[in-house]
Design a protein around this motif. Structure first.
Motif, short mmCIF file in Angstrom:
data_model
loop_
_atom_site.label_atom_id
_atom_site.label_comp_id
_atom_site.label_asym_id
_atom_site.label_seq_id
_atom_site.Cartn_x
_atom_site.Cartn_y
_atom_site.Cartn_z
N GLY A 25 0.81 -1.21 0.00
CA GLY A 25 0.00 0.00 0.00
C GLY A 25 0.84 1.25 0.00
O GLY A 25 2.06 1.21 0.05
N TYR A 141 0.19 -5.83 -5.55
CA TYR A 141 0.03 -4.61 -6.33
C TYR A 141 -1.40 -4.50 -6.85
O TYR A 141 -1.97 -5.49 -7.31
CB TYR A 141 1.00 -4.64 -7.52
CG TYR A 141 1.20 -3.31 -8.18
CD1 TYR A 141 1.99 -2.35 -7.58
CD2 TYR A 141 0.59 -3.02 -9.38
CE1 TYR A 141 2.17 -1.12 -8.17
CE2 TYR A 141 0.77 -1.79 -9.99
CZ TYR A 141 1.56 -0.85 -9.38
OH TYR A 141 1.75 0.37 -9.97
N PRO A 142 -1.99 -3.33 -6.80
CA PRO A 142 -3.37 -3.17 -7.28
C PRO A 142 -3.42 -3.25 -8.81
O PRO A 142 -3.05 -2.31 -9.50
CB PRO A 142 -3.77 -1.78 -6.77
CG PRO A 142 -2.47 -1.05 -6.65
CD PRO A 142 -1.44 -2.08 -6.28
N ARG A 143 -3.85 -4.39 -9.33
CA ARG A 143 -3.83 -4.61 -10.78
C ARG A 143 -4.79 -3.69 -11.52
O ARG A 143 -4.71 -3.57 -12.73
CB ARG A 143 -4.15 -6.07 -11.09
CG ARG A 143 -3.05 -6.97 -10.59
CD ARG A 143 -3.16 -8.41 -10.94
NE ARG A 143 -4.45 -8.87 -11.40
CZ ARG A 143 -4.65 -10.01 -12.01
NH1 ARG A 143 -3.66 -10.81 -12.23
NH2 ARG A 143 -5.85 -10.38 -12.39
N ASN A 144 -5.66 -3.00 -10.82
CA ASN A 144 -6.57 -2.07 -11.47
C ASN A 144 -5.99 -0.66 -11.54
O ASN A 144 -6.65 0.26 -12.03
CB ASN A 144 -7.93 -2.05 -10.75
CG ASN A 144 -7.81 -1.59 -9.33
OD1 ASN A 144 -6.72 -1.61 -8.74
ND2 ASN A 144 -8.91 -1.18 -8.73
N ALA A 145 -4.77 -0.45 -11.09
CA ALA A 145 -4.13 0.86 -11.10
C ALA A 145 -3.54 1.12 -12.49
O ALA A 145 -2.38 0.81 -12.76
CB ALA A 145 -3.06 0.96 -10.03
N SER A 148 -0.04 3.09 -14.31
CA SER A 148 0.91 3.14 -13.21
C SER A 148 2.29 2.85 -13.77
O SER A 148 2.44 2.25 -14.84
CB SER A 148 0.54 2.17 -12.08
OG SER A 148 0.48 0.85 -12.54
N LEU A 163 1.33 5.59 -8.90
CA LEU A 163 -0.02 5.05 -9.11
C LEU A 163 -0.94 6.07 -9.75
O LEU A 163 -2.10 6.22 -9.37
CB LEU A 163 -0.60 4.58 -7.77
CG LEU A 163 0.08 3.38 -7.15
CD1 LEU A 163 -0.43 3.15 -5.74
CD2 LEU A 163 -0.12 2.15 -8.01
#
Length: 186
Positions: A25, A141-145, A148, A163
Motif C-alpha cells: 500500500g 500490487y493493485p492490478r486495477n491501477a 501506473s 499510481l
C-alpha cells in the motif's frame, strides 16, 4: 490485538521469498519511493507476449544490469494517452544511461493497442497481457491501477511506484537518480 496485527503482517507477505518485493500500500500517496536501496524488494521476472511481434516473448530478464521502467497502460485509458509523450521523452533521454522502458498493456484488444503504439510513435516495447497475469509478479500490487509506472533499479529491485499518470518532470529525476546508483557487483 498485537497477535491480530502480527497475523495481518504475516498474511501480507506470505508466499514471497526473502528480499522479494511485496506491495503493502501507499498510505494514500500516489508516489512511493523505496530508499535506501538495501531496503528494496526484488521483483521476480515479468514476461509475456510482445504486443507488436506475436509469438515473441519479452522479459525483464533481457535487461539484466539495466534500470527498467515498467508502465501499465491500456489504449482505452485516457490518462494513458495523456502520459504517452512524457514516457517517450524520458525513455529517449534515459536510454544512453542503461535505462529500458517496457510497457504492459492490460484489458485491451491487440489491434487497438497496436494502433495506439504506432499512432503515438511509442519508442519502447510492450507486453500484451489483457488479463494482467504478468502483474502477479508484483505481489499485492493493485492490478486495477492503470496507468501506473514502476521503476526498477539495476538489480531489478523496486525503487519507485507511481499510481497515477506521470509527467516527465516527475519521472525524469527519479530515473536519473536510480540510473546514477552504483551498478551491482558481477
Amino acid at each position: 490485538m498485537a497477535l491480530a496485527a502480527l497475523l495481518l503482517v504475516a498474511g501480507c507477505s506470505s508466499g514471497a521469498g526473502e528480499g522479494e518485493f511485496v506491495f503493502n500500500g501507499t498510505g494514500g500517496r500516489t508516489t512511493v519511493v523505496y530508499d535506501p536501496p538495501e531496503t528494496r524488494g526484488t521483483l521476480t521476472p515479468i514476461s509475456g507476449d510482445s504486443l507488436l511481434e506475436q509469438g515473441r516473448t519479452i522479459s525483464t530478464d533481457a535487461y539484466r544490469g539495466q534500470v527498467v521502467v515498467l508502465n501499465v497502460w491500456g489504449s482505452w485509458c485516457g490518462p494513458c494517452r495523456g502520459e504517452a509523450d512524457a514516457l517517450d521523452q524520458v525513455a529517449s533521454a534515459s536510454a544512453p544511461r542503461g535505462v529500458q522502458f517496457l510497457g504492459i498493456d492490460v484489458r485491451d484488444q491487440r489491434d487497438a493497442a497496436a494502433d495506439f503504439v504506432r499512432d503515438r510513435g511509442v519508442v519502447y516495447p510492450s507486453i500484451y497481457d489483457p488479463p494482467g497475469r504478468s502483474l502477479l509478479a508484483l505481489r499485492g500490487y493493485p492490478r486495477n491501477a492503470v496507468p501506473s509506472t514502476i521503476v526498477l533499479d539495476r538489480e531489478h529491485r523496486v525503487a519507485a511506484v507511481f499510481l497515477t499518470a506521470i509527467l516527465a518532470e516527475d519521472l525524469q529525476p527519479v530515473v536519473d537518480r536510480v540510473a546514477a546508483e552504483p551498478a551491482p557487483a558481477s
